[in-house]
Design an enzyme around this catalytic site. Structure first.
Site, PDB file in Angstrom:
ATOM      1  CD  GLU A  85       0.984  -8.765  27.204  1.00 58.57           C
ATOM      2  OE1 GLU A  85      -0.100  -8.176  27.173  1.00 58.57           O
ATOM      3  OE2 GLU A  85       1.366  -9.431  28.181  1.00 58.57           O
ATOM      4  CG  LEU A 102       4.277 -13.087  29.690  1.00 55.63           C
ATOM      5  CD1 LEU A 102       3.569 -13.376  28.384  1.00 55.63           C
ATOM      6  CD2 LEU A 102       3.262 -12.878  30.795  1.00 55.63           C
ATOM      7  N   PRO A 103       8.224 -13.366  27.960  1.00 58.72           N
ATOM      8  CG  PRO A 103       9.428 -13.833  26.017  1.00 58.72           C
ATOM      9  CD  PRO A 103       8.534 -14.452  27.041  1.00 58.72           C
ATOM     10  CG  HIS A 104       6.823  -8.459  29.607  1.00 61.59           C
ATOM     11  ND1 HIS A 104       7.162  -9.555  30.371  1.00 61.59           N
ATOM     12  CD2 HIS A 104       6.976  -7.386  30.407  1.00 61.59           C
ATOM     13  CE1 HIS A 104       7.490  -9.153  31.591  1.00 61.59           C
ATOM     14  NE2 HIS A 104       7.389  -7.836  31.631  1.00 61.59           N
ATOM     15  N   GLY A 105       7.791  -6.392  26.617  1.00 60.85           N
ATOM     16  CA  GLY A 105       8.453  -5.100  26.589  1.00 60.85           C
ATOM     17  C   GLY A 105       7.514  -3.983  26.206  1.00 60.85           C
TER      18      GLY A 105
END
Length: 122
Positions: free
Chosen positions: A102, A64-67
């Site tokens: 996300e 779940l990479p996110h920023g």
């Protein structure tokens, strides 16, 4: 809010080809740029910076990479299923099958919870 509130068919990529985690994040950033209107390099740099703090993988072959992207006015999600033929040659992708990107204006807006993610990836 449900995942279906922020994801539609245009937010799903099946058979994503990537030979490294970096390339996977670039491909996801390119797709996220189409959806959000934010420059793909901006998204990539922010997501990569977060990923460099520690892996966003959480088991079961899912990440779940996110920023946080201040220019956004809502939460955006993107689901990708990694092409098994491509990932087989990349050590850092070997165990990954599914990835959810996300991006949002504020971290406290992150919407995905464990139950919703499990439904999406099953």
């Amino acid at each position: 809010m449900k995942i279906s509130d922020i994801m539609t068919e245009k937010n799903v990529v099946l058979g994503l080809k990537a030979n490294s985690k970096r390339q996977l994040l670039q491909e996801l950033s390119d797709k996220a740029a189409e959806i959000t209107g934010i420059n793909e390099r901006t998204i990539f740099d922010i997501v990569l910076e977060r990923e460099n703090l520690g892996s966003t993988g959480f088991g079961g072959g899912t990440a779940l990479p996110h920023g946080r992207i201040p220019e956004l006015d809502k939460v955006y999600g993107l689901f990708a299923k990694v092409d098994p033929a491509e990932k087989a040659s990349a050590d850092d992708l070997r165990a990954m099958h599914k990835c959810i990107l996300e991006v949002t204006e504020r971290i406290d807006q992150m919407k995905f919870n464990k139950e919703e993610i499990e439904k999406l990836i099953s």
